[in-house]
Design an enzyme around this catalytic site. Structure first.
Site, PDB file in Angstrom:
ATOM      1  N   ARG A  23       0.868  -1.195   0.000  1.00 47.64           N
ATOM      2  CA  ARG A  23       0.000   0.000   0.000  1.00 47.64           C
ATOM      3  C   ARG A  23       0.897   1.235   0.000  1.00 47.64           C
ATOM      4  NH1 ARG A  23      -2.305   3.356   3.998  1.00 47.64           N
ATOM      5  NH2 ARG A  23      -4.432   4.061   3.557  1.00 47.64           N
ATOM      6  N   SER A  32     -12.672  -4.034   1.473  1.00 51.51           N
ATOM      7  CA  SER A  32     -12.951  -3.406   2.768  1.00 51.51           C
ATOM      8  C   SER A  32     -14.460  -3.280   2.915  1.00 51.51           C
ATOM      9  CB  SER A  32     -12.349  -2.001   2.834  1.00 51.51           C
ATOM     10  OG  SER A  32     -11.052  -2.012   2.336  1.00 51.51           O
ATOM     11  N   LYS A  40      -4.744   6.086   8.668  1.00 57.63           N
ATOM     12  CA  LYS A  40      -5.688   6.414   7.597  1.00 57.63           C
ATOM     13  C   LYS A  40      -6.826   7.251   8.151  1.00 57.63           C
ATOM     14  CE  LYS A  40      -9.040   4.218   4.493  1.00 57.63           C
ATOM     15  NZ  LYS A  40      -8.815   5.010   3.274  1.00 57.63           N
TER      16      LYS A  40
HETATM   17  C1  LIG Z   1      -7.142  -5.849   4.595  1.00 55.05           C
HETATM   18  C2  LIG Z   1      -7.516  -4.430   4.381  1.00 55.05           C
HETATM   19  N1  LIG Z   1      -8.665  -3.977   4.910  1.00 55.05           N
HETATM   20  C3  LIG Z   1      -9.029  -2.687   4.711  1.00 55.05           C
HETATM   21  C4  LIG Z   1      -8.241  -1.842   3.961  1.00 55.05           C
HETATM   22  C5  LIG Z   1      -8.665  -0.427   3.658  1.00 55.05           C
HETATM   23  O1  LIG Z   1      -8.972  -0.306   2.262  1.00 55.05           O
HETATM   24  P1  LIG Z   1      -9.633   1.038   1.690  1.00 55.05           P
HETATM   25  O2  LIG Z   1     -10.877   1.285   2.443  1.00 55.05           O
HETATM   26  O3  LIG Z   1      -9.733   0.932   0.227  1.00 55.05           O
HETATM   27  O4  LIG Z   1      -8.567   2.121   2.080  1.00 55.05           O
HETATM   28  P2  LIG Z   1      -7.081   2.243   1.535  1.00 55.05           P
HETATM   29  O5  LIG Z   1      -6.248   1.194   2.174  1.00 55.05           O
HETATM   30  O6  LIG Z   1      -7.101   2.089   0.048  1.00 55.05           O
HETATM   31  O7  LIG Z   1      -6.664   3.614   1.956  1.00 55.05           O
HETATM   32  C6  LIG Z   1      -7.052  -2.351   3.432  1.00 55.05           C
HETATM   33  N2  LIG Z   1      -6.226  -1.603   2.693  1.00 55.05           N
HETATM   34  N3  LIG Z   1      -6.707  -3.650   3.654  1.00 55.05           N
HETATM   35  C1  LIG Z   2      -5.695   0.925   5.800  1.00 63.91           C
HETATM   36  C2  LIG Z   2      -6.644   1.005   6.935  1.00 63.91           C
HETATM   37  N1  LIG Z   2      -7.975   0.761   6.749  1.00 63.91           N
HETATM   38  C3  LIG Z   2      -8.688   0.867   7.864  1.00 63.91           C
HETATM   39  S1  LIG Z   2      -7.727   1.309   9.190  1.00 63.91           S
HETATM   40  C4  LIG Z   2      -6.326   1.313   8.229  1.00 63.91           C
HETATM   41  C5  LIG Z   2      -4.970   1.651   8.745  1.00 63.91           C
HETATM   42  C6  LIG Z   2      -4.514   0.780   9.868  1.00 63.91           C
HETATM   43  O1  LIG Z   2      -3.216   1.139  10.217  1.00 63.91           O
HETATM   44  P1  LIG Z   2      -2.627   0.920  11.686  1.00 63.91           P
HETATM   45  O2  LIG Z   2      -2.414  -0.544  11.865  1.00 63.91           O
HETATM   46  O3  LIG Z   2      -1.314   1.674  11.634  1.00 63.91           O
HETATM   47  O4  LIG Z   2      -3.587   1.524  12.649  1.00 63.91           O
END
Ligand SMILES: Cc1ncc(COP(=O)(O)OP(=O)(O)O)c(N)n1
Ligand SMILES: Cc1ncsc1CCOP(=O)(O)O
Ligand SMILES: [Mg+2]
Length: 232
Positions: free
Chosen positions: A49, A130, A159
């Site tokens: 990511r 998600s 995020k």
């Molecule tokens: C395993 C997993 N779960 C949730 C997310 C979040 O995806 P998304 O809502 O598309 O947000 P971004 O990661 O694209 O900012 C994830 N990446 N992985």
């Molecule tokens: C990508 C994403 N989607 C929901 S929460 C999140 C970030 C989680 O990061 P962290 O483990 O540092 O709290």
């Protein structure tokens, strides 16, 4: 009750690392090095990511992660395959698949639809989505989706989700109704991972607690132990 793991049953699903390039660089490491060390600590799934680089840079980054995963498996004698997901960039994933690289895709509710992703990448790669709401679960069940990421479970700085933390009980309720393997994400650290044990999770997803750790292998080991309750 948790959903059967389906096509995930051949993997070690307990600990899923989502990478963050800026976090790795802030502590003087590459993403690939961090991934390799985290695998030594028990990470069984990886997602690449990066919201800031262009597609060419993302493709290079993903190849570096695929190579690091392979090397780490050989070095540590890990027989189980470690799937590598591409976050959001379906075009990059499609290009890598065309090159014979084995990658999978994760998309969110605001990204390309799961049906369109499937059309683009074919039947074989795993597809993660998600999901937070019952209608997301229902739609995912009608699509060829392999896993759900549900959160944020705890508050996160990684995020801007625009959602309140659902907590372990909120996760449990959603995992029960999801009907697909559900991964908890958001703010998961070694001190709060144990509360997710027995919630029906297929595993837990971690970003900052591993990407910024001084010792990613130790961090992964400690989060995994807290979550599973088992000593490695
Ligand atoms: C395993 C997993 N779960 C949730 C997310 C979040 O995806 P998304 O809502 O598309 O947000 P971004 O990661 O694209 O900012 C994830 N990446 N992985
Ligand atoms: C990508 C994403 N989607 C929901 S929460 C999140 C970030 C989680 O990061 P962290 O483990 O540092 O709290
Ligand atoms: Mg996304």
């Amino acid at each position: 009750m948790s959903a059967p793991l389906g096509r995930l049953s051949e993997y070690s699903t307990d600990l899923y690392l989502v990478t963050d390039t800026a976090m790795a660089e802030s502590v003087g490491r590459t993403v690939a090095d961090t991934v390799a060390q985290a695998i030594a600590g028990g990470v069984g799934i990886v997602q690449v990511r990066d919201k800031h680089i262009d597609d060419a840079g993302f493709e290079k980054l993903t190849v570096s992660v695929l190579d690091a995963v392979q090397q780490a498996r050989e070095e540590h004698g890990i027989q189980t395959e470690i799937p590598v997901f591409v976050n959001d960039r379906v075009d990059v994933a499609a290009r890598l698949l065309e090159q014979g690289r084995k990658v999978h895709v994760h998309v969110g509710q605001g990204d390309m639809s799961a049906d369109d992703v499937r059309q683009r990448i074919g039947a074989e790669p795993l597809l993660g989505v998600s999901a937070q709401e019952p209608e997301h679960f229902e739609r995912a069940r009608s699509q060829e989706v392999d896993l759900l990421g549900i959160g944020p479970v705890y508050a996160t700085q990684t995020k801007e989700t625009g959602r309140s933390a659902i907590g372990p009980d909120g996760f449990r309720k959603r995992a029960e109704m999801a009907g697909l393997p559900a991964f908890a994400i958001g703010g998961i650290k070694d001190h709060n991972a144990a509360a997710l044990r027995g919630t029906g999770a297929a595993g837990i997803c971690v970003v900052s607690a591993i990407m910024t750790a001084p010792d990613p292998a130790a961090a992964a080991r400690s989060i995994l132990q807290a979550y599973t309750g088992e000593n490695s």
